[in-house]
Design a protein around this motif. Structure first.
Motif, short mmCIF file in Angstrom:
data_model
loop_
_atom_site.label_atom_id
_atom_site.label_comp_id
_atom_site.label_asym_id
_atom_site.label_seq_id
_atom_site.Cartn_x
_atom_site.Cartn_y
_atom_site.Cartn_z
N ASN A 385 42.75 28.55 39.46
CA ASN A 385 44.17 28.28 39.74
C ASN A 385 45.02 29.51 39.44
OD1 ASN A 385 46.44 26.15 40.16
ND2 ASN A 385 46.96 27.13 38.22
N ALA A 386 44.72 30.20 38.32
CA ALA A 386 45.49 31.40 37.98
C ALA A 386 45.26 32.52 39.00
CB ALA A 386 45.11 31.87 36.58
N VAL A 387 44.00 32.67 39.44
CA VAL A 387 43.70 33.70 40.43
C VAL A 387 44.46 33.44 41.74
CG1 VAL A 387 41.86 34.64 41.90
CG2 VAL A 387 41.48 34.32 39.44
N LYS A 388 44.53 32.17 42.11
CA LYS A 388 45.19 31.81 43.36
C LYS A 388 46.67 32.19 43.35
CE LYS A 388 45.82 27.45 44.13
NZ LYS A 388 45.53 26.02 44.47
N TRP A 389 47.32 32.11 42.18
CA TRP A 389 48.76 32.36 42.10
C TRP A 389 49.10 33.79 41.65
CZ3 TRP A 389 52.05 29.19 44.27
CH2 TRP A 389 51.69 27.84 44.44
N SER A 390 48.13 34.55 41.18
CA SER A 390 48.45 35.88 40.66
C SER A 390 48.64 36.88 41.80
CB SER A 390 47.32 36.37 39.76
OG SER A 390 47.25 35.61 38.58
N PRO A 391 49.70 37.68 41.73
CA PRO A 391 49.89 38.74 42.74
C PRO A 391 48.81 39.82 42.58
CG PRO A 391 51.93 38.25 41.58
CD PRO A 391 50.83 37.59 40.82
N PRO A 392 48.51 40.55 43.62
CA PRO A 392 47.49 41.61 43.51
C PRO A 392 47.83 42.59 42.39
CG PRO A 392 48.08 41.23 45.81
CD PRO A 392 49.06 40.45 44.99
N GLY A 393 46.83 42.90 41.59
CA GLY A 393 46.99 43.87 40.52
C GLY A 393 47.57 43.31 39.24
N LYS A 394 48.10 42.10 39.25
CA LYS A 394 48.66 41.49 38.06
C LYS A 394 47.53 40.79 37.27
CE LYS A 394 53.06 42.40 38.56
NZ LYS A 394 53.85 43.13 37.54
N ALA A 402 41.55 28.26 17.92
CA ALA A 402 41.57 26.93 17.27
C ALA A 402 41.36 25.80 18.26
CB ALA A 402 42.87 26.73 16.51
N GLY A 403 40.37 25.94 19.15
CA GLY A 403 40.05 24.87 20.08
C GLY A 403 40.96 24.79 21.28
N GLU A 404 41.80 25.79 21.52
CA GLU A 404 42.74 25.75 22.65
C GLU A 404 42.51 26.96 23.52
OE1 GLU A 404 47.11 24.43 22.58
OE2 GLU A 404 47.23 26.62 22.54
N VAL A 405 42.40 26.70 24.84
CA VAL A 405 42.26 27.75 25.85
C VAL A 405 43.59 27.87 26.58
CG1 VAL A 405 40.99 28.55 27.87
CG2 VAL A 405 39.82 27.23 26.10
N THR A 406 44.16 29.06 26.57
CA THR A 406 45.44 29.30 27.25
C THR A 406 45.20 30.29 28.39
OG1 THR A 406 46.66 28.96 25.19
CG2 THR A 406 47.82 30.06 26.99
N VAL A 407 45.62 29.94 29.59
CA VAL A 407 45.48 30.78 30.79
C VAL A 407 46.86 30.98 31.37
CG1 VAL A 407 44.44 31.02 33.07
CG2 VAL A 407 43.17 29.88 31.23
N ARG A 408 47.23 32.27 31.50
CA ARG A 408 48.57 32.58 32.05
C ARG A 408 48.43 33.53 33.23
NH1 ARG A 408 53.70 35.92 29.45
NH2 ARG A 408 54.89 35.97 31.40
N ASP A 409 49.19 33.21 34.27
CA ASP A 409 49.27 34.13 35.42
C ASP A 409 50.67 34.69 35.49
OD1 ASP A 409 51.06 32.48 37.19
OD2 ASP A 409 49.38 31.06 37.07
N HIS A 410 50.86 35.64 36.37
CA HIS A 410 52.18 36.27 36.56
C HIS A 410 52.71 36.01 37.95
CE1 HIS A 410 52.29 38.57 32.74
NE2 HIS A 410 50.96 38.57 32.87
N GLY A 411 52.44 34.82 38.44
CA GLY A 411 52.91 34.45 39.76
C GLY A 411 54.33 33.90 39.74
N PRO A 412 54.68 33.08 40.71
CA PRO A 412 56.05 32.57 40.82
C PRO A 412 56.39 31.49 39.80
CG PRO A 412 54.70 31.65 42.55
CD PRO A 412 53.85 32.66 41.86
N GLY A 413 55.39 30.97 39.06
CA GLY A 413 55.66 29.91 38.08
C GLY A 413 55.64 28.53 38.74
N ILE A 414 55.98 27.54 37.95
CA ILE A 414 55.96 26.15 38.41
C ILE A 414 57.38 25.63 38.49
CG2 ILE A 414 55.06 23.83 37.93
CD1 ILE A 414 52.91 25.11 36.23
#
Length: 478
Positions: A385-394, A402-414
């Motif tokens: 999902n993050a790859v789909k929304w990330s601009p090229p090169g970002k 502590a048991g939590e996975v955080t994934v952030r992209d630099h796309g347009p957001g939600i």
């Protein structure tokens, strides 16, 4: 036996048992009180001995001598002493009881003197000397009460010590007591029968009231079974057991109705999503069949398109299979797994599939509980999902702590309107409708998180982009 009949039997049985117990207690208490009154009257009697004949000649009445004894248990007497009677062999005495004020039967008395002589009752009836009477005469016990039948009459007999070592036996008929108890038995029997009838009527009324909600529930169930319609409801009456049963039944119907609607929606959405790749594959296959003289490069391009569409179709079918499993069967036995290592492997696979997208990983060692295959699938969906929304090169930023996975992209957001629906099945934001995907990836992430007691959150990241956080319970071994 039907439910209503069981209620009638139980109600009638309970009331009958209560009435019978009350009747028995009443009878025992009344019998005790009546016989206690007779015993008390016996103890209050003051018999007397009367000389009725001298020299064997009747006098027609009491002559010469009369001695009145005190009540049983008392030792003082006035006049002649009982121990001095009879004065001579030619004298005849009899024992008498004073007449009652209303002319009823006073009973009879028999006196046994200390020398063994017996002064009989004026009626001529004799009372037997039993072992209890001999114990009273010897002073071993102060008195003795017993029932006797004297000349066919049921009587109560008191044996007590008299004055000067004599023994008194005083008998009083129990005819009135027996008659009263006989009438009381019939009255109580009639009351018991009436109570059984009333209890049966009460049971019928109660059974009708109790069975009415069950009847409505049965009718509704039969209607649902016959028509297959789950929108029927029962109006609960009160907060008692039938009311709670009706409310639970309504809740069950509502849950089944919602589940069936969700299944229908899943089928409809799946049909819609499957239609596009199947149509495209069919069109490409027909193109290959017609274009026999197609250039090799163009033919390779069409085959690559077909292959990609088949891969998308395979992923879609796999997602549908995962989401279609019942919740309890979808949960594989949990195991202890290193979340940081699992995320590291998932990032490596994502780099191979999306070489144009850089990944920044910051993972702390932690041990969680879950299924390795299913957690890996959830983390992979977050990265896709993050790859789909990330601009090229970002870069896509990934962290584990502590048991939590955080994934952030630099796309347009939600968008704010899309936030509540991010994890819904087949939901695709307006901006995502031109991008590849079926709208099932994040729904699978939510299913995995909830299956193992975790959670997933989607939010807009500060500075732009979207941030998704998958939390899993830490292992007890950590």
């Amino acid at each position: 036996m039907t439910f209503r009949r069981r209620i009638v039997v139980l109600a009638a049985g309970a009331v009958t048992a209560a009435i019978a117990l009350a009747a028995i207690v009443t009878y025992v208490v009344v019998r005790h009180e009546l016989r206690g009154g007779v015993d008390a009257s016996l103890r209050e009697q003051r018999p007397r001995v009367v000389l009725i004949s001298r020299n064997g000649k009747g006098t027609g009445g009491a002559v010469g001598q009369s001695v009145t004894a005190p009540a049983p248990g008392q030792q003082s007497v006035s006049g002649e002493k009982f121990g001095q009677l009879p004065a001579g062999a030619d004298e005849v005495f009899e024992a008498q009881l004073p007449a009652t004020s209303l002319g009823g039967s006073p009973g009879l008395v028999q006196v046994t003197l200390s020398n063994g002589d017996v002064i009989p009752s004026a009626s001529g009836a004799s009372l037997p000397t039993t072992a209890a009477v001999r114990e009273v005469a010897s002073g071993k016990r102060p008195e003795a009460l017993r029932d006797e039948t004297v000349r066919g009459v049921h009587a109560r007999v008191l044996a007590a010590r008299g004055p000067d070592g004599s023994t008194l036996q005083i008998a009083k008929p129990l005819t009135d007591v027996d008659d009263t108890l006989g009438r009381l038995r019939w009255i109580l029997f009639g009351v018991t029968l009436g109570g059984v009838g009333l209890a049966s009527g009460f049971g019928v009324a109660v059974s009708r009231a109790a069975a009415r909600p069950l009847g409505r529930l049965t009718a509704t169930t039969e209607q649902v079974t016959a028509t297959g319609e789950l929108h029927h409801r029962i109006e609960p009456e009160g907060d008692d057991e039938p009311g709670r049963l009706a409310a639970s039944f309504n809740a069950m119907l509502g849950a089944l109705d919602a589940s069936r609607d969700a299944q229908r929606q899943l089928v409809a959405d799946a049909s819609h999503e499957l239609r596009t790749p199947l149509t495209s594959i069919r069109a490409n296959v027909e193109l290959l069949e017609r274009a026999r003289g197609m250039e090799p490069g163009e033919r390779a391009q069409v085959l690559a398109s077909v292959r990609g569409q088949l891969e998308d179709l395979t992923i879609l079918v796999g997602d549908l299979v995962d989401l279609a499993r019942p919740g309890d069967r979808a949960v594989e036995p949990p195991e202890d797994l290193r979340l940081d290592e699992l995320v590291h492997d998932a990032v490596q696979r994502a780099r191979r599939h999306a070489p144009a997208t850089p990944f920044a990983l910051n993972a702390d060692a932690c041990l969680v509980s879950g299924s390795r295959a299913r957690v890996a699938r959830a983390v992979g969906n977050l990265l896709d999902n993050a790859v789909k929304w990330s601009p090229p090169g970002k870069p896509v930023e990934v962290s584990v702590n502590a048991g939590e996975v955080t994934v952030r992209d630099h796309g347009p957001g939600i968008a704010e309107d899309d936030l509540p629906h991010v994890f819904d099945r087949f939901y695709r934001a307006r901006a995502a409708r031109g991008l590849p995907g079926s709208g099932l990836g994040l729904a699978i992430v939510k299913q995995v998180a909830e299956a193992y007691g975790g959670s997933v959150i989607a939010e807009s990241a500060p500075g732009g982009g979207a941030r998704l956080r998958l939390s899993l319970p830490l292992s007890q071994s950590s």
